[in-house]
Design a protein around this motif. Structure first.
Motif: not given
Length: 686
Positions: A636-649
């Motif tokens: 999937t490419r749809h952002p609504d299906q993401s399970i998380g996000v990168i916060l920082r290095h």
């Protein structure tokens, strides 16, 4: 090749004469070629400047002249400096929304003292230098045009604001903080004071009043100048209101706002980051003018209508003697008439809407200004060494017009930047073609154009309504009358020209992001049986940088962001601003883990009530950028299906927030810049 034409415009008697250099003592100074005369009508002589008090300062060693009341930016533009530098071999115009940070030469290496050109007062004898951006050197600098600052803009975040990463010093505590000094903010401050609250009103610029002057007057309203003067005078008389001008809030959460303040002393100015504790906050930051999308939309000489109006009205600055207006919004016609009254030749108005009506449109016809309905700009190039613009139109005739300046208006987007940073939600309003705020935030409210109101009457009433909302009082309906579309055509959709394979690039917004549109591959490189993907991003949610609100809106219009995901992308990527994405990855020696409870406010609840922070370790050695979305697989490419996000290095990979259902040592996929990166989760303490 199409032969350039002049457009046969309405021509005031003095339209072709050179705009006179300001009179009086300024004659002994270096000429200010873009300064309107002192007797310019309709308030275009510059209400903020004192022409009897000329001054000089240095900017990167160059002597710039101006007047008391000028900013460093307005004085530079008046002196003919209209270019920041080169970005990917294309010049970028110097504007109120796109300019480098500067500092006094003695404070050049300290980010906490950095200043924005557009808000820094010009001071006689001062020496300013651009901050943190590489400049052309040697022979390249010797032969570059005098109209450019000569900055190299190809590095990451070249126009960043270095003070965003600095902790704030406690400044004050207040019952109510109002952000924005336009009519809505002034009204909110007055309502708060009359309700018995202590109020702090902050305004980014050095003056109050906002942008109402461009939008004119509806039936039953005072003139914009009268409303602004009356509200400003009432605020000044209220002992419970503290006004902080030259103070721009850039980060916010319930109970606290962080701002950059310019402090001026004789011979020097310096920036300072302050924290304002507030029990209640009202965001009245207005609306942002959108940038039509065409090749060359950020060349020097291409200017937003609001930017052009403010520079002329406040500082008497106007570039060139002739202009073309390209718009899908009626207030641009008012600017065209004001400019015509001031002796500027308006060659033509290119109207993107095929059929449109408004009082401004009718009045401009009476001026004799030529209008071309159903016409958008296809591309803009430079002629005569960059001194003139060649404007190529995209309509049935497909003509080319040559002019000094192109004034553009792509409509208006409520400024929801601080709303998103505070954790507020938004959704795409397809009927109006813009992001609109959704829901509520405890102790924070929106007012004015930021809340979606259109008229000055509605904005003023919304300020008092926001106070009622925060105090839990009974709320009265806000009167925001909309004229019948038969008489006042709503703004059209954002004008978007067909992608150009050659020429200057097109950008999504006029701000500091410098985010380009994807460009098509030239046809000569295509074969019938082989299609090459377009250059640039195909999913804007994967851009390796924070996004401006206008960039998210443009992404929807360009199908780079699904409309139903626009609010999610805006909430996550606009709110990335305070996450220090402009800093490089920390060294292993300086890295300290984030506690698992430290979830940014704008992401609380996004991935469920029990979301956790984990290390994200890619299979291959690489840096994962903040804002990249995490998926359970590659389907999937749809952002609504993401399970998380990168916060920082992180010293090994990255740190991200993920849904509780994802275990440690679990395979995931990070989608970054159009690529799937296989990775695995791990606890922070490993």
């Amino acid at each position: 090749m199409v032969r350039p034409t002049s457009g046969q415009p309405h021509q005031p008697a003095n339209a072709r004469r050179r705009i006179p250099v300001a009179a009086g003592r300024a004659r002994c100074m270096r000429p200010q070629i873009n300064r309107l005369p002192e007797n310019a009508p309709k308030g275009f002589a510059g209400t903020a400047i004192d022409r009897n008090r000329p001054l000089r300062f240095r900017l990167d060693g160059r002597i710039v002249s101006g007047f008391a009341g000028d900013t460093v930016l307005s004085a530079a533009l008046a002196a003919g400096i209209d270019t920041v530098g080169q970005h990917r071999d294309s010049p970028i115009g110097l504007t109120s929304r796109a300019h480098p940070a500067i500092s006094h030469a003695s404070l050049a290496n300290d980010p906490q003292f950095a200043l924005p050109m557009a808000r820094t007062p010009a001071q006689d004898g001062a020496e300013f230098v651009t901050f943190g951006v590489e400049r052309s050197r040697g022979m390249a600098r010797l032969f570059q045009p005098g109209r450019t600052l000569g900055l190299k803009l190809d590095a990451a975040h070249p126009l960043s604001r270095p003070w965003r990463t600095i902790p704030g010093a406690a400044e004050t505590t207040t019952d109510l903080l109002v952000i924005g000094g336009g009519v809505a903010g002034l009204s909110a401050a007055l309502a708060g004071a009359r309700a018995g609250l202590t109020v702090t009103l902050v305004e980014a610029r050095g003056f109050l009043g906002g942008h109402s002057g461009l939008f004119g007057t509806q039936e039953g309203e005072d003139a914009p100048e009268v409303s602004m003067a009356r509200l400003s005078a009432e605020v000044e008389r209220e002992a419970a209101i503290t006004v902080l001008t030259a103070t721009q809030v850039f980060s916010i959460r319930p109970g606290l706002a962080r701002a950059h303040r310019i402090e001026t002393a004789p011979g020097t100015s310096r920036g300072r980051v302050i924290d304002i504790a507030a029990a209640r906050i009202i965001i009245a930051t207005g609306a942002l003018e959108r940038l039509p999308i065409f090749a060359g939309n950020r060349l020097p000489g291409v200017t937003g209508c609001l930017d052009a109006y403010e520079l002329a009205a406040r500082y008497g600055v106007w570039t060139g003697q002739r202009a073309i207006v390209a718009t899908g919004s009626s207030p641009a016609y008012r600017l065209a008439m004001l400019a015509s009254d001031a002796g500027i030749g308006i060659d033509r108005i290119l109207e993107a809407r095929p059929e449109s009506a408004s009082r401004f449109i009718a009045f401009s016809r009476a001026y004799g200004i030529v209008q071309s309905p159903g016409t958008v700009v296809a591309s803009v190039g430079t002629v005569r060494g960059g001194g003139l613009l060649a404007v190529h139109t995209q309509n049935r005739q497909g003509s080319t017009l040559v002019t000094d300046r192109l004034l553009v208006c792509g409509g208006w987007q409520p400024d929801l930047t601080l709303w998103h940073i505070a954790g507020g939600a938004s959704a795409w309003d397809a009927d109006r073609g813009r992001l609109a705020a959704q829901g509520d935030i405890d102790s924070i409210a929106l007012a004015g154009s930021a809340a979606g109101y259109f008229t000055r009457r509605g904005c003023i009433q919304s300020g008092a309504d926001a106070v009622d909302q925060l105090l839990g009082r009974e709320r009265r309906p806000v009167d925001d009358p909309i004229i019948d579309p038969l008489h006042e055509t709503p703004d059209g959709p954002l004008a978007i020209a067909a992608p150009a394979a050659e020429g200057a690039p097109s950008y999504l917004d006029a701000g500091i992001g410098l985010l380009q549109c994807p460009a098509e591959v030239p046809r000569k490189n295509r074969l019938a049986f082989w299609r090459t993907a377009p250059r640039g991003l195909t999913m804007l949610s994967e851009a390796p940088q924070a996004l401006a609100v206008n960039e998210v809106a443009a992404g929807v219009d360009l199908a780079l962001i699904p409309a139903d995901a626009a609010g999610i992308v805006a909430q996550e990527r606009v709110a990335s601003v305070p996450l220090s994405v402009e800093q490089g990855p920390p060294s292993p020696d300086s890295w300290t883990p984030i506690e698992t409870t430290e979830i940014p406010a704008f992401l609380i609840g996004r991935y469920g009530p029990e979301a956790k922070i984990l290390r994200i370790i890619p299979e291959e050695a690489r840096i994962l950028e903040p804002g990249a979305l995490i998926f359970p697989n590659t389907d999937t490419r749809h952002p609504d299906q993401s399970i998380g996000v990168i916060l920082r290095h992180h010293s090994a990979g990255a740190v991200g927030i993920v849904a509780a259902k994802i275990a440690t040592e679990y395979p995931v996929t990070v989608r970054e810049q159009g690529q799937f990166v296989r990775a695995q989760t791990a606890p922070l303490d490993t």
